[in-house]
Motif scaffolding. Structure first.
Motif, short mmCIF file in Angstrom:
data_model
loop_
_atom_site.label_atom_id
_atom_site.label_comp_id
_atom_site.label_asym_id
_atom_site.label_seq_id
_atom_site.Cartn_x
_atom_site.Cartn_y
_atom_site.Cartn_z
N UNK A 284 65.16 50.77 16.43
CA UNK A 284 65.01 52.02 15.70
C UNK A 284 65.38 51.76 14.24
N UNK A 285 64.54 52.22 13.35
CA UNK A 285 64.76 51.92 11.94
C UNK A 285 64.67 53.19 11.11
N UNK A 286 65.53 53.34 10.11
CA UNK A 286 65.39 54.47 9.19
C UNK A 286 64.26 54.20 8.22
N UNK A 287 63.42 55.19 7.97
CA UNK A 287 62.33 55.03 7.02
C UNK A 287 62.26 56.25 6.12
N UNK A 288 61.62 56.06 4.99
CA UNK A 288 61.39 57.19 4.10
C UNK A 288 60.22 58.02 4.63
N UNK A 289 60.11 59.25 4.13
CA UNK A 289 59.03 60.12 4.56
C UNK A 289 57.69 59.49 4.20
N UNK A 290 56.68 59.78 5.03
CA UNK A 290 55.32 59.29 4.84
C UNK A 290 55.25 57.77 4.86
N UNK A 291 56.06 57.13 5.69
CA UNK A 291 55.94 55.70 5.93
C UNK A 291 55.60 55.54 7.41
N UNK A 292 54.30 55.33 7.70
CA UNK A 292 53.82 55.40 9.06
C UNK A 292 53.59 54.02 9.65
N UNK A 293 53.78 53.90 10.97
CA UNK A 293 53.46 52.68 11.70
C UNK A 293 52.24 52.94 12.58
N UNK A 294 51.28 52.02 12.54
CA UNK A 294 50.04 52.16 13.29
C UNK A 294 49.76 50.88 14.07
N UNK A 295 49.02 51.01 15.17
CA UNK A 295 48.46 49.86 15.84
C UNK A 295 47.08 49.61 15.25
N UNK A 296 46.79 48.36 14.95
CA UNK A 296 45.51 48.03 14.32
C UNK A 296 44.87 46.85 15.02
N UNK B 160 66.28 61.00 11.99
CA UNK B 160 67.31 59.98 11.93
C UNK B 160 66.73 58.60 12.21
N UNK B 161 65.82 58.48 13.17
CA UNK B 161 65.33 57.15 13.55
C UNK B 161 63.84 57.19 13.80
N UNK B 162 63.24 56.03 13.84
CA UNK B 162 61.84 55.87 14.20
C UNK B 162 61.81 54.96 15.43
N UNK B 163 61.60 55.55 16.59
CA UNK B 163 61.74 54.83 17.84
C UNK B 163 60.44 54.16 18.25
N UNK B 164 60.55 53.01 18.90
CA UNK B 164 59.39 52.30 19.44
C UNK B 164 59.82 51.54 20.68
#
Length: 355
Positions: free
Chosen positions: A323-335, A303-307
């Motif tokens: 919290x944001x809804x995202x499609x599958x295989x949409x990843x957030x990374x620290x760079x 349901x959500x992508x928590x941070x």
């Protein structure tokens, strides 16, 4: 960056992005990319990894936007200096397999058969010139600070690499479930861990997740018509210092304070930084590492992508990112880039979301 337009993002570490280009296995190219200097370093074809073709083909229909990222869980270069670099990767479809290469190699070196039944790889990192990998088993725990250690010698061409397997010594989380109005609440439902180097020390960060899930009627569950909605939220975090004691054990000590350090924890890795302006010290900035759940041949995003930020001193969590809804295989990374173009205020770590 025209040369990498349309590329698939599979991970990042030590200032390098791990990208894939191509729509079929025949034209799939894998390389390291530095977004600051725009240097591209080709790596061996993924087709040289056994069973990768079957995994890629099966994922291509369901994960057409990024099947390579679904297959590859974590990528770790040994150095930001490519001339001395070894690249290790952990595959999601084969939890008992690691693959390694050097830039310029024609094939990946496959490492498998080292784990006893019931264990899988949890996280990988190069530290002091050696490759460390945590291995986990949900049914195993250790009552003291001494955890077993295995050391294996791996040949990458003519170069020898020590692989150190660390058995996770953290106890499995207590699991508490209760139901209310067709919702199932699961406390400490899942635990994950990540290795990170911080101030010359090797640390392990563990995290537990709570879940809220729709209850299904028995008839509906048997027919497998619908995958229930699931909401995940961060529960607790713990940080441990890992120290070698003997040839076959390591000492794992829990830390209650990181001094002036800030940890940035995301999918496929963690970044440690000291004295960053405008960031909380002794804290963990976390991004949601879960993307989807499936049953049979059906897949449904969470349901959500928590941070947010976890404060080690009092155990509080501030969910300062939405919290944001995202499609599958949409990843957030620290760079964190290789050079300090962004360090005018001492800050050179930023969040990137790549699809």
């Amino acid at each position: 960056m025209e040369s990498v337009q349309g590329g698939w993002f599979c991970g990042c570490s030590k200032g390098w992005l791990f990208l894939a280009l191509g729509t079929t296995l025949a034209n799939l190219q894998i390389f390291l990319f530095d977004p600051i200097t725009r240097v591209q370093i080709p790596l061996p074809p993924l087709s040289t990894i056994s069973n990768f073709e079957d995994c890629f083909t099966s994922c291509r229909s369901e994960w057409s936007r990024n099947p390579a990222a679904y297959i590859i869980d974590e990528v770790e270069p040994s150095s930001s200096d490519v001339s001395q670099c070894i690249v290790a990767a952990r595959l999601s479809d084969e939890d008992e397999t690691l693959v390694l290469c050097r830039p310029g190699d024609e094939r990946w070196t496959i490492v498998k058969g080292l784990l006893v039944e019931g264990y899988c790889y949890g996280s990988i990192i190069f530290f002091d010139g050696e490759l460390y990998a945590s291995i986990v088993n949900s049914n195993e725990e250790y009552d003291d600070n001494q955890a077993p250690l295995q050391i294996h010698s791996i040949m990458i061409g003519s170069q020898r690499v020590n692989l150190k397997l660390i058995y996770s010594s953290t106890s499995p989380p207590p699991f508490l479930c209760y139901a209310q109005e067709k919702l199932l609440y699961c406390k400490d439902n899942y635990r994950s861990s990540c290795l990170v180097e911080s101030n010359g020390q090797l640390l392990m960060v563990t995290q537990t997740w709570d879940a809220i899930e729709e209850e299904q009627e028995q008839e509906q569950e048997e027919e497998d018509e619908e995958i229930p909605l699931v909401y995940l939220q961060a529960g607790t975090f713990q940080v441990f210092k890992i120290q070698n004691t003997t040839q076959d054990t390591v000492c794992i000590t829990r830390l209650t304070h990181l001094d002036k350090q800030s940890l940035f924890l995301g999918i496929g890795g963690c970044v440690a930084r000291e004295n960053l302006n405008h960031f909380h010290k002794n804290s963990i900035y976390f991004l949601q590492v879960f993307d989807y759940r499936g049953r049979g041949d059906k897949i449904r995003p969470y349901v959500c992508r928590e941070a947010g930020v976890y404060h080690l001193d009092d155990g509080s969590i501030k969910r300062c990112f939405p919290s944001i809804p995202t499609k599958s295989c949409s990843y957030m990374h620290w760079f964190s880039p290789n050079i300090n173009l962004f360090s005018l205020n001492g800050d050179n770590c930023f969040n990137t979301s790549i699809k």
